[in-house]
Enzyme design. Structure first.
Site, PDB file in Angstrom:
ATOM      1  N   GLN A 209       0.857  -1.181   0.000  1.00  0.00           N
ATOM      2  CA  GLN A 209       0.000   0.000   0.000  1.00  0.00           C
ATOM      3  C   GLN A 209       0.896   1.235   0.000  1.00  0.00           C
ATOM      4  O   GLN A 209       1.630   1.481   0.947  1.00  0.00           O
ATOM      5  CB  GLN A 209      -0.908   0.035   1.227  1.00  0.00           C
ATOM      6  CG  GLN A 209      -1.803   1.270   1.262  1.00  0.00           C
ATOM      7  CD  GLN A 209      -2.513   1.421   2.582  1.00  0.00           C
ATOM      8  OE1 GLN A 209      -2.692   0.437   3.290  1.00  0.00           O
ATOM      9  NE2 GLN A 209      -2.897   2.636   2.914  1.00  0.00           N
TER      10      GLN A 209
ATOM     11  N   CYS B 242      -6.145   1.601   2.483  1.00  0.00           N
ATOM     12  CA  CYS B 242      -6.054   0.222   2.976  1.00  0.00           C
ATOM     13  C   CYS B 242      -7.374  -0.534   2.826  1.00  0.00           C
ATOM     14  O   CYS B 242      -7.368  -1.762   2.730  1.00  0.00           O
ATOM     15  CB  CYS B 242      -5.554   0.171   4.406  1.00  0.00           C
ATOM     16  SG  CYS B 242      -6.592   1.018   5.605  1.00  0.00           S
TER      17      CYS B 242
ATOM     18  N   HIS C 196      -6.746   0.589  10.587  1.00  0.00           N
ATOM     19  CA  HIS C 196      -6.133   0.002   9.404  1.00  0.00           C
ATOM     20  C   HIS C 196      -6.795  -1.340   9.084  1.00  0.00           C
ATOM     21  O   HIS C 196      -7.187  -2.086   9.983  1.00  0.00           O
ATOM     22  CB  HIS C 196      -4.635  -0.205   9.671  1.00  0.00           C
ATOM     23  CG  HIS C 196      -3.869  -0.766   8.518  1.00  0.00           C
ATOM     24  ND1 HIS C 196      -3.651  -0.073   7.347  1.00  0.00           N
ATOM     25  CD2 HIS C 196      -3.245  -1.976   8.370  1.00  0.00           C
ATOM     26  CE1 HIS C 196      -2.931  -0.820   6.524  1.00  0.00           C
ATOM     27  NE2 HIS C 196      -2.682  -1.978   7.112  1.00  0.00           N
TER      28      HIS C 196
ATOM     29  N   ASP D 146      -1.208  -7.566   4.680  1.00  0.00           N
ATOM     30  CA  ASP D 146      -1.171  -6.206   5.198  1.00  0.00           C
ATOM     31  C   ASP D 146      -0.344  -5.371   4.231  1.00  0.00           C
ATOM     32  O   ASP D 146       0.840  -5.665   4.010  1.00  0.00           O
ATOM     33  CB  ASP D 146      -0.538  -6.215   6.600  1.00  0.00           C
ATOM     34  CG  ASP D 146      -0.530  -4.855   7.271  1.00  0.00           C
ATOM     35  OD1 ASP D 146      -0.687  -3.831   6.583  1.00  0.00           O
ATOM     36  OD2 ASP D 146      -0.352  -4.812   8.507  1.00  0.00           O
TER      37      ASP D 146
END
Length: 265
Positions: free
Chosen positions: A115, A121, A201, A216
């Protein structure tokens, strides 16, 4: 003690939970950093967004998981394709998780991207969920190949690394426009601007080749937690969420869990 997300918590979370790409040691800091508006953890909103991008929500869509306890997991139709978690970022909790991230590794069978767009996100989490769909889900032709989503995944197959995939998203104007339209929709209760700092997040949990992976966008690679199966993905993901996230911040209520599950007929 397991955290039960009550209906009151869901209402409060809908007003306060927003996505954040907080800069960590693994992230890229750039002067020309792109910023998007944050997305609420609202399954109805995200399902409309996915449909506009080109996903067939008549077959699979996101729904709330109200608790990590069995009574709540039993409410979710099976098989689950992915689990998304929205959680508050706190530096002390992030540092505690570095030990478990020793299992972070590159697996060519797991679709993972970085990201590089702040507050994106939510979109990155969705892209992780859909790209790692099971073979059975892929056979259902859930992605319209002429859509923004179809174009993104085609372009992303021409590159190899998570950072290169992030660049493909940066250059996809259609997804950027749809993300913005979703974020400024009246049903997205956030009053946050793209420049505002938010402290939550999204991460995504998927089953690939017998493993449970955490994806992630802040991390360079996927995190393999344990063995799992398609039928146990939801239970195993929620166990990891409980042990690795909730138990380490027992006084925090700002956790929301979404499951990508078969659409109720």
């Amino acid at each position: 003690m397991l955290l039960v997300v009550t209906s009151l918590c869901v209402v409060l979370l809908s007003l306060s939970n927003w996505s954040r790409n907080e800069m960590s040691s693994e992230e890229v800091v750039r002067k020309d950093e792109l910023r998007w508006f944050p997305l609420e953890s609202n399954p109805e909103l995200l399902n409309v967004y996915m449909k506009q991008m080109g996903w067939d929500i008549s077959k699979y869509q996101f729904m709330d998981v109200f608790s990590t306890e069995s009574w709540a997991l039993d409410m979710i139709p099976q098989p689950v394709g992915a689990v998304m978690l929205l959680f508050p970022i706190k530096r002390e909790n992030d540092s505690q998780r570095h030990v478990s991230e020793a299992s972070t590794h590159l697996n060519s069978d797991v679709w993972h991207m970085k990201q590089t767009i702040r507050n994106a996100c939510g979109t990155v989490g969705i892209l992780h969920a859909l790209a790692n769909a099971s073979p059975q889900m892929k056979e259902m032709a859930l992605i319209n190949q002429s859509s923004a989503l179809g174009k993104f995944y085609r372009d992303a197959t021409t590159v190899q690394t998570p950072m290169e995939k992030a660049k493909v998203l940066e250059e996809n104007e259609d997804i950027a426009a749809l993300h913005k339209a979703t974020a400024i929709d009246p049903s997205n209760a956030s009053s946050s601007a793209a420049e505002d700092e938010v402290d939550t997040h999204y991460v995504t949990f998927v089953h690939v080749n017998g493993g449970l992976y955490e994806l992630d966008g802040r991390k360079s690679n996927a995190i393999r937690h344990c063995d799992t199966t398609e039928s146990n993905l939801l239970q195993d993901a929620c166990r990891v969420i409980q042990e690795e996230f909730m138990a380490k911040d027992p006084n925090e209520l700002r956790f929301t869990i979404l499951a990508l599950a078969p659409t109720a007929s």
